[in-house]
Motif scaffolding. Structure first.
Motif, PDB file in Angstrom:
ATOM      1  N   TYR A   1     107.619-102.087 115.248  1.00 18.63           N
ATOM      2  CA  TYR A   1     106.590-102.428 114.266  1.00 18.63           C
ATOM      3  C   TYR A   1     105.907-103.683 114.699  1.00 18.63           C
ATOM      4  O   TYR A   1     106.384-104.754 115.250  1.00 18.63           O
ATOM      5  CB  TYR A   1     107.290-102.799 113.064  1.00 18.63           C
ATOM      6  CG  TYR A   1     107.761-101.468 112.546  1.00 18.63           C
ATOM      7  CD1 TYR A   1     107.075-100.588 111.886  1.00 18.63           C
ATOM      8  CD2 TYR A   1     109.352-101.147 112.491  1.00 18.63           C
ATOM      9  CE1 TYR A   1     107.657 -99.263 111.403  1.00 18.63           C
ATOM     10  CE2 TYR A   1     109.815 -99.974 111.871  1.00 18.63           C
ATOM     11  CZ  TYR A   1     108.957 -99.237 111.466  1.00 18.63           C
ATOM     12  OH  TYR A   1     109.474 -97.934 110.940  1.00 18.63           O
TER      13      TYR A   1
ATOM     14  N   GLU B   1     105.687 -87.112 107.186  1.00 17.58           N
ATOM     15  CA  GLU B   1     105.735 -88.135 108.522  1.00 17.58           C
ATOM     16  C   GLU B   1     107.107 -88.579 108.357  1.00 17.58           C
ATOM     17  O   GLU B   1     107.389 -89.574 109.267  1.00 17.58           O
ATOM     18  CB  GLU B   1     104.907 -89.476 107.474  1.00 17.58           C
ATOM     19  CG  GLU B   1     103.423 -89.333 107.382  1.00 17.58           C
ATOM     20  CD  GLU B   1     102.443 -89.466 108.702  1.00 17.58           C
ATOM     21  OE1 GLU B   1     103.367 -89.970 109.697  1.00 17.58           O
ATOM     22  OE2 GLU B   1     101.431 -89.288 108.870  1.00 17.58           O
TER      23      GLU B   1
ATOM     24  N   THR C   1     108.658 -92.317 104.429  1.00 18.56           N
ATOM     25  CA  THR C   1     107.999 -93.690 104.386  1.00 18.56           C
ATOM     26  C   THR C   1     108.281 -94.396 102.908  1.00 18.56           C
ATOM     27  O   THR C   1     108.791 -93.461 102.117  1.00 18.56           O
ATOM     28  CB  THR C   1     106.328 -93.737 104.537  1.00 18.56           C
ATOM     29  OG1 THR C   1     105.941 -92.872 103.638  1.00 18.56           O
ATOM     30  CG2 THR C   1     106.040 -93.021 105.855  1.00 18.56           C
TER      31      THR C   1
ATOM     32  N   GLU D   1     103.054-105.474 110.095  1.00 20.33           N
ATOM     33  CA  GLU D   1     104.107-104.207 109.483  1.00 20.33           C
ATOM     34  C   GLU D   1     105.410-104.945 109.101  1.00 20.33           C
ATOM     35  O   GLU D   1     106.059-104.432 107.901  1.00 20.33           O
ATOM     36  CB  GLU D   1     104.222-103.195 110.520  1.00 20.33           C
ATOM     37  CG  GLU D   1     103.016-102.167 110.753  1.00 20.33           C
ATOM     38  CD  GLU D   1     103.072-101.244 111.917  1.00 20.33           C
ATOM     39  OE1 GLU D   1     102.550-100.221 111.840  1.00 20.33           O
ATOM     40  OE2 GLU D   1     104.097-101.569 112.761  1.00 20.33           O
TER      41      GLU D   1
ATOM     42  N   ARG E   1     105.145 -96.610 107.923  1.00 20.96           N
ATOM     43  CA  ARG E   1     104.377 -95.610 108.247  1.00 20.96           C
ATOM     44  C   ARG E   1     105.165 -94.623 109.092  1.00 20.96           C
ATOM     45  O   ARG E   1     106.221 -94.853 109.524  1.00 20.96           O
ATOM     46  CB  ARG E   1     103.323 -96.052 109.483  1.00 20.96           C
ATOM     47  CG  ARG E   1     103.866 -96.898 110.529  1.00 20.96           C
ATOM     48  CD  ARG E   1     103.053 -97.202 111.608  1.00 20.96           C
ATOM     49  NE  ARG E   1     103.630 -98.092 112.506  1.00 20.96           N
ATOM     50  CZ  ARG E   1     104.706 -97.991 113.538  1.00 20.96           C
ATOM     51  NH1 ARG E   1     104.984 -96.586 113.662  1.00 20.96           N
ATOM     52  NH2 ARG E   1     105.075 -98.605 114.540  1.00 20.96           N
TER      53      ARG E   1
ATOM     54  N   ASN F   1     106.215 -89.164 101.709  1.00 25.17           N
ATOM     55  CA  ASN F   1     105.662 -88.434 102.735  1.00 25.17           C
ATOM     56  C   ASN F   1     106.590 -87.746 103.832  1.00 25.17           C
ATOM     57  O   ASN F   1     106.947 -88.215 104.715  1.00 25.17           O
ATOM     58  CB  ASN F   1     104.799 -89.588 103.695  1.00 25.17           C
ATOM     59  CG  ASN F   1     103.710 -90.231 102.795  1.00 25.17           C
ATOM     60  OD1 ASN F   1     102.796 -89.355 102.201  1.00 25.17           O
ATOM     61  ND2 ASN F   1     103.670 -91.595 102.865  1.00 25.17           N
TER      62      ASN F   1
END
Length: 249
Positions: free
Chosen positions: A68, A34, A37, A72, A62, A31
């Motif tokens: 977090y 992002e 990840t 998570e 994420r 990713n």
């Protein structure tokens, strides 16, 4: 020990190309849009089995911030155990408190859980409140290295802070400049910072081999992303940077 080049790779194909071009270590991610990840277990397994250089895996469930939830964090711990089982060289992590300090409790818990894997604290470090204090805290709990852009958008702009961090580290923890490093600015970053390890994505984008595509739809939320290009690594850039580091042994 000579200087080392770590390449951030977003696919197994990229990791193989990076090794062939002279990379000394891979940071394996997924990713790109992002900011990186955790990659799939199959990707991690494939890279560990196929590559002859160390593979460090980012553990980040994420995109976004580095604060977090408990759910998570449980996922992060499970990922660490699986990455350890798959035989990776290390994990790349980063945890902050709401006040912008290093979350030492979570960081230490992951260090203990991942042992004997090496631990890199990623650019969550750049988002903390007091970098010199954070360095001492991470040094005290056994972090192997810190990836940092010197709290700027790229390592060239942040080279003054990186230099201070390298000097304060005194060789007890590795300070690894990363973000925006290329063959053009690497020599000056080496000279200005005194660092011995360097991190870059050497990214390039390659066109899809699809002969047909539907121009009326976009499969993702980001309309500016060309879904018929994918991220890869520029082998020639990696070769040039590896040569530069060899010249600065």
């Amino acid at each position: 020990m000579g200087k080392k080049l770590e390449i951030c790779c977003y696919s197994a194909e990229s990791a193989i190309k990076a090794e062939q071009a002279g990379a000394h270590r891979i940071e394996l991610c997924d990713n790109f849009t992002e900011g990186g990840t955790t990659p799939s277990y199959a990707t991690i397994k494939y890279c560990v089995e196929k590559l002859n250089i160390p593979v460090n895996v980012i553990v980040r469930p994420r995109g976004g911030d580095f604060l977090y939830s408990e759910a998570e964090f449980e996922i992060i711990k499970e990922d660490v155990l699986k990455i350890k089982e798959l035989g990776a060289n290390g994990v790349v992590i980063g945890f902050l408190t709401p006040k912008g300090k290093i979350d030492l409790k979570k960081t230490k818990e992951i260090i203990d859980l991942a042992a004997p894997l090496e631990i890199t604290f990623h650019r969550a470090f750049d988002m903390c409140r007091n970098h010199l204090q954070a360095l001492e805290e991470l040094k005290s709990i056994g972090i192997k290295r810190i990836l940092t852009s010197g709290s700027k958008n790229n390592a060239f702009e942040g080279s003054d802070l990186i230099k201070k961090l390298v000097e304060q580290a005194k060789g007890k923890i590795i300070i690894m400049p990363g973000s925006g490093i290329n063959q053009h600015n690497l020599p000056e970053i080496i000279q200005k910072t005194g660092a011995k390890e360097f991190h870059t994505s050497a990214k390039t984008f390659v066109n899809s081999k699809m002969e047909y595509f539907n121009p009326a739809i976009n499969m993702g939320r980001n309309q500016s992303v060309d879904e018929y290009k994918r991220i890869s690594v520029n082998s020639e850039q990696i070769k040039m940077m590896a040569r530069i580091l060899n010249q600065h042994i």
